[in-house]
Scaffold this motif. Structure first.
Motif, PDB file in Angstrom:
ATOM      1  N   ASN A 247     -29.681  19.663  24.613  1.00 27.06           N
ATOM      2  CA  ASN A 247     -29.275  20.762  25.491  1.00 27.06           C
ATOM      3  C   ASN A 247     -30.382  21.809  25.640  1.00 27.06           C
ATOM      4  OD1 ASN A 247     -26.726  19.648  25.893  1.00 27.06           O
ATOM      5  ND2 ASN A 247     -25.847  20.699  24.123  1.00 27.06           N
ATOM      6  N   ARG A 248     -31.148  22.006  24.560  1.00 26.63           N
ATOM      7  CA  ARG A 248     -32.201  23.024  24.584  1.00 26.63           C
ATOM      8  C   ARG A 248     -33.563  22.447  24.982  1.00 26.63           C
ATOM      9  NH1 ARG A 248     -31.224  25.781  18.646  1.00 26.63           N
ATOM     10  NH2 ARG A 248     -29.083  26.544  18.958  1.00 26.63           N
ATOM     11  N   VAL A 249     -33.645  21.129  25.105  1.00 23.54           N
ATOM     12  CA  VAL A 249     -34.929  20.447  25.284  1.00 23.54           C
ATOM     13  C   VAL A 249     -35.875  20.860  24.153  1.00 23.54           C
ATOM     14  CG1 VAL A 249     -36.657  19.760  26.989  1.00 23.54           C
ATOM     15  CG2 VAL A 249     -34.516  20.729  27.765  1.00 23.54           C
ATOM     16  N   ASP A 250     -35.353  20.789  22.919  1.00 19.27           N
ATOM     17  CA  ASP A 250     -36.078  21.207  21.719  1.00 19.27           C
ATOM     18  C   ASP A 250     -36.674  19.968  21.054  1.00 19.27           C
ATOM     19  OD1 ASP A 250     -36.933  22.122  19.244  1.00 19.27           O
ATOM     20  OD2 ASP A 250     -35.300  23.582  19.067  1.00 19.27           O
ATOM     21  N   THR A 251     -37.934  19.715  21.283  1.00 17.01           N
ATOM     22  CA  THR A 251     -38.585  18.519  20.753  1.00 17.01           C
ATOM     23  C   THR A 251     -38.622  18.512  19.232  1.00 17.01           C
ATOM     24  OG1 THR A 251     -39.990  18.429  22.722  1.00 17.01           O
ATOM     25  CG2 THR A 251     -40.700  17.145  20.820  1.00 17.01           C
ATOM     26  N   ALA A 252     -38.914  19.649  18.629  1.00 21.33           N
ATOM     27  CA  ALA A 252     -39.036  19.723  17.172  1.00 21.33           C
ATOM     28  C   ALA A 252     -37.703  19.383  16.501  1.00 21.33           C
ATOM     29  CB  ALA A 252     -39.512  21.117  16.753  1.00 21.33           C
ATOM     30  N   LEU A 253     -36.632  20.021  16.973  1.00 18.18           N
ATOM     31  CA  LEU A 253     -35.317  19.784  16.379  1.00 18.18           C
ATOM     32  C   LEU A 253     -34.874  18.343  16.581  1.00 18.18           C
ATOM     33  CD1 LEU A 253     -32.784  20.925  14.985  1.00 18.18           C
ATOM     34  CD2 LEU A 253     -31.926  21.566  17.255  1.00 18.18           C
ATOM     35  N   GLY A 254     -35.094  17.808  17.774  1.00 14.21           N
ATOM     36  CA  GLY A 254     -34.704  16.437  18.057  1.00 14.21           C
ATOM     37  C   GLY A 254     -35.472  15.435  17.208  1.00 14.21           C
ATOM     38  N   THR A 255     -36.772  15.693  17.015  1.00 15.62           N
ATOM     39  CA  THR A 255     -37.590  14.791  16.202  1.00 15.62           C
ATOM     40  C   THR A 255     -37.148  14.812  14.748  1.00 15.62           C
ATOM     41  OG1 THR A 255     -39.486  15.142  17.665  1.00 15.62           O
ATOM     42  CG2 THR A 255     -39.934  14.244  15.474  1.00 15.62           C
ATOM     43  N   GLU A 256     -36.890  15.999  14.215  1.00 15.06           N
ATOM     44  CA  GLU A 256     -36.440  16.112  12.831  1.00 15.06           C
ATOM     45  C   GLU A 256     -35.127  15.368  12.606  1.00 15.06           C
ATOM     46  OE1 GLU A 256     -38.276  20.578  11.870  1.00 15.06           O
ATOM     47  OE2 GLU A 256     -36.100  20.243  11.988  1.00 15.06           O
ATOM     48  N   ALA A 257     -34.114  15.670  13.437  1.00 13.93           N
ATOM     49  CA  ALA A 257     -32.810  15.046  13.263  1.00 13.93           C
ATOM     50  C   ALA A 257     -32.881  13.537  13.494  1.00 13.93           C
ATOM     51  CB  ALA A 257     -31.798  15.684  14.213  1.00 13.93           C
ATOM     52  N   GLY A 258     -33.634  13.128  14.511  1.00 12.78           N
ATOM     53  CA  GLY A 258     -33.754  11.700  14.778  1.00 12.78           C
ATOM     54  C   GLY A 258     -34.430  10.961  13.650  1.00 12.78           C
ATOM     55  N   LEU A 259     -35.471  11.569  13.071  1.00 15.75           N
ATOM     56  CA  LEU A 259     -36.177  10.925  11.961  1.00 15.75           C
ATOM     57  C   LEU A 259     -35.292  10.828  10.725  1.00 15.75           C
ATOM     58  CD1 LEU A 259     -38.815   9.668  11.089  1.00 15.75           C
ATOM     59  CD2 LEU A 259     -39.626  11.941  10.428  1.00 15.75           C
ATOM     60  N   VAL A 260     -34.468  11.831  10.490  1.00 15.09           N
ATOM     61  CA  VAL A 260     -33.546  11.782   9.356  1.00 15.09           C
ATOM     62  C   VAL A 260     -32.537  10.643   9.550  1.00 15.09           C
ATOM     63  CG1 VAL A 260     -31.689  13.019   8.183  1.00 15.09           C
ATOM     64  CG2 VAL A 260     -33.814  14.200   8.718  1.00 15.09           C
ATOM     65  N   ILE A 261     -32.036  10.466  10.776  1.00 11.01           N
ATOM     66  CA  ILE A 261     -31.131   9.351  11.056  1.00 11.01           C
ATOM     67  C   ILE A 261     -31.804   8.018  10.762  1.00 11.01           C
ATOM     68  CG2 ILE A 261     -29.847   8.153  12.872  1.00 11.01           C
ATOM     69  CD1 ILE A 261     -29.351  10.855  14.186  1.00 11.01           C
ATOM     70  N   VAL A 262     -33.053   7.895  11.152  1.00 10.65           N
ATOM     71  CA  VAL A 262     -33.808   6.663  10.900  1.00 10.65           C
ATOM     72  C   VAL A 262     -33.955   6.420   9.397  1.00 10.65           C
ATOM     73  CG1 VAL A 262     -36.061   5.557  11.131  1.00 10.65           C
ATOM     74  CG2 VAL A 262     -35.048   6.736  13.087  1.00 10.65           C
ATOM     75  N   VAL A 263     -34.266   7.474   8.643  1.00  8.36           N
ATOM     76  CA  VAL A 263     -34.419   7.339   7.188  1.00  8.36           C
ATOM     77  C   VAL A 263     -33.115   6.873   6.552  1.00  8.36           C
ATOM     78  CG1 VAL A 263     -34.788   8.641   5.049  1.00  8.36           C
ATOM     79  CG2 VAL A 263     -36.292   9.011   7.011  1.00  8.36           C
ATOM     80  N   VAL A 264     -31.990   7.484   6.953  1.00  5.42           N
ATOM     81  CA  VAL A 264     -30.687   7.083   6.407  1.00  5.42           C
ATOM     82  C   VAL A 264     -30.404   5.627   6.749  1.00  5.42           C
ATOM     83  CG1 VAL A 264     -28.201   7.483   6.533  1.00  5.42           C
ATOM     84  CG2 VAL A 264     -29.762   9.428   6.446  1.00  5.42           C
ATOM     85  N   ALA A 265     -30.685   5.230   7.976  1.00  4.59           N
ATOM     86  CA  ALA A 265     -30.434   3.845   8.385  1.00  4.59           C
ATOM     87  C   ALA A 265     -31.273   2.864   7.572  1.00  4.59           C
ATOM     88  CB  ALA A 265     -30.725   3.681   9.880  1.00  4.59           C
ATOM     89  N   ILE A 266     -32.548   3.174   7.361  1.00  2.72           N
ATOM     90  CA  ILE A 266     -33.428   2.281   6.597  1.00  2.72           C
ATOM     91  C   ILE A 266     -32.940   2.166   5.154  1.00  2.72           C
ATOM     92  CG2 ILE A 266     -35.750   2.055   5.632  1.00  2.72           C
ATOM     93  CD1 ILE A 266     -36.822   3.252   8.231  1.00  2.72           C
ATOM     94  N   LEU A 267     -32.576   3.302   4.549  1.00  3.05           N
ATOM     95  CA  LEU A 267     -32.132   3.270   3.155  1.00  3.05           C
ATOM     96  C   LEU A 267     -30.867   2.442   2.995  1.00  3.05           C
ATOM     97  CD1 LEU A 267     -32.751   6.963   1.997  1.00  3.05           C
ATOM     98  CD2 LEU A 267     -34.225   4.968   1.717  1.00  3.05           C
ATOM     99  N   LEU A 268     -29.889   2.662   3.858  1.00  2.00           N
ATOM    100  CA  LEU A 268     -28.639   1.914   3.746  1.00  2.00           C
ATOM    101  C   LEU A 268     -28.861   0.429   4.021  1.00  2.00           C
ATOM    102  CD1 LEU A 268     -26.113   4.371   5.461  1.00  2.00           C
ATOM    103  CD2 LEU A 268     -26.495   3.992   3.019  1.00  2.00           C
ATOM    104  N   ASP A 269     -29.727   0.118   4.979  1.00  2.00           N
ATOM    105  CA  ASP A 269     -30.012  -1.285   5.285  1.00  2.00           C
ATOM    106  C   ASP A 269     -30.667  -1.985   4.100  1.00  2.00           C
ATOM    107  OD1 ASP A 269     -30.404  -3.561   7.261  1.00  2.00           O
ATOM    108  OD2 ASP A 269     -32.480  -3.150   6.693  1.00  2.00           O
TER     109      ASP A 269
END
Length: 278
Positions: A247-269
């Motif tokens: 909604n804010r077109v906030d690249t920093a926030l989106g990158t942080e949250a997206g990378l955390v999702i990726v980390v959680v997915a890799i760990l659980l996998d």
């Protein structure tokens, strides 16, 4: 041709009528389902958020060691969760893990028995297959409409939408595992006087174990893919900062949250990876 195009088949009107009828007559049922799911979500969220974060990290590392016996994986789990703590997304991560674990409980509790029943009754699977195809191919945003109508806003409708999208995976993989049991094994067990329940418990389920675990793995991965969509109906978790960043077109926030999702997915996998039998 013009007559055919002018007389539209009332698919949408029929769906709306069914939805209205269910809303009027199924309120006690949906309220009961919502209460059960809220208790499940609350219990898992309490278990993840009450202890100190480092205790949860140690528990996940212990689970990784118990399942995989790999020091490298344990180090990866610790490093991944410490990265999440460093980025300040621990609360959102526990909320997303709550949604994922709740979806796993519901999907595996429904999917494994249905998959077993389908493997033993071919006609049941023939009837279920188009339903499962519809659940997997229907756009996930469509699930949100009845979820909001029946359950309002919050974690419960997000969980319901996630379950509808994810449930076909454990059903299909359990069906494949059980139905793929070699006939030679079944005949040998019958020759020793095994009952149907013993065949299931001692032959079919052990043979289908890798597929069932693969179904659990897919349930987790697909549930994580729904965290952003679930955030649109008020579900807490890592999807909230992603939506906020969009909604804010906030690249920093989106990158942080997206990378955390990726980390959680890799760990659980990696934790739930099923190693091939030797």
């Amino acid at each position: 041709m013009n007559w055919w195009m002018e007389h539209k088949i009332p698919v949408g009107a029929a769906a709306e009528a069914v939805l209205d009828w269910l809303q009027r007559h199924g309120e006690p049922f949906f309220d009961g389902v919502a209460e059960v799911l809220e208790r499940l979500i609350g219990a898992i969220l309490w278990a993840l958020q009450t202890p100190h974060p480092l205790i949860i990290v140690v528990l996940f590392a212990g689970l990784a060691w118990q399942l995989q016996r790999s020091r490298r994986l344990c180090s990866l789990v610790v490093a991944g969760f410490l990265f999440i703590l460093n980025q300040g997304y621990w609360e959102e991560t526990t909320e997303s893990l709550t949604l994922v674990l709740s979806a796993c409980v519901v999907c595996m509790a429904i999917g494994v028995p249905v998959g077993i029943a389908s493997a033993h009754r071919r006609g049941l699977y023939d009837w279920l297959r188009p339903v499962l195809d519809l659940m997997q191919t229907l756009p996930t945003f469509v699930y949100l409409i009845p979820a909001i109508v029946f359950f309002g806003i919050g974690m419960v409708p997000g969980l319901i939408a996630t379950v509808v999208f994810v449930l076909p995976a454990p059903i299909r993989l359990t069906y494949l595992g059980v139905s793929g049991t070699p006939e030679e094994l079944l005949e040998a067990a019958r020759a020793f006087g095994a009952t149907r329940f013993q065949l299931l418990r001692k032959v079919e389920l052990p043979h289908a174990y890798p597929q069932i675990m693969a179904g659990l793995n897919q349930t987790i991965m697909l549930s994580l893919s729904m965290v952003v969509i679930a955030a649109l109906v008020g579900a807490d978790g890592l999807g909230v900062p992603v939506v906020r960043a969009l909604n804010r077109v906030d690249t920093a926030l989106g990158t942080e949250a997206g990378l955390v999702i990726v980390v959680v997915a890799i760990l659980l996998d990696r934790i739930l990876h099923v190693r091939p039998r030797k």
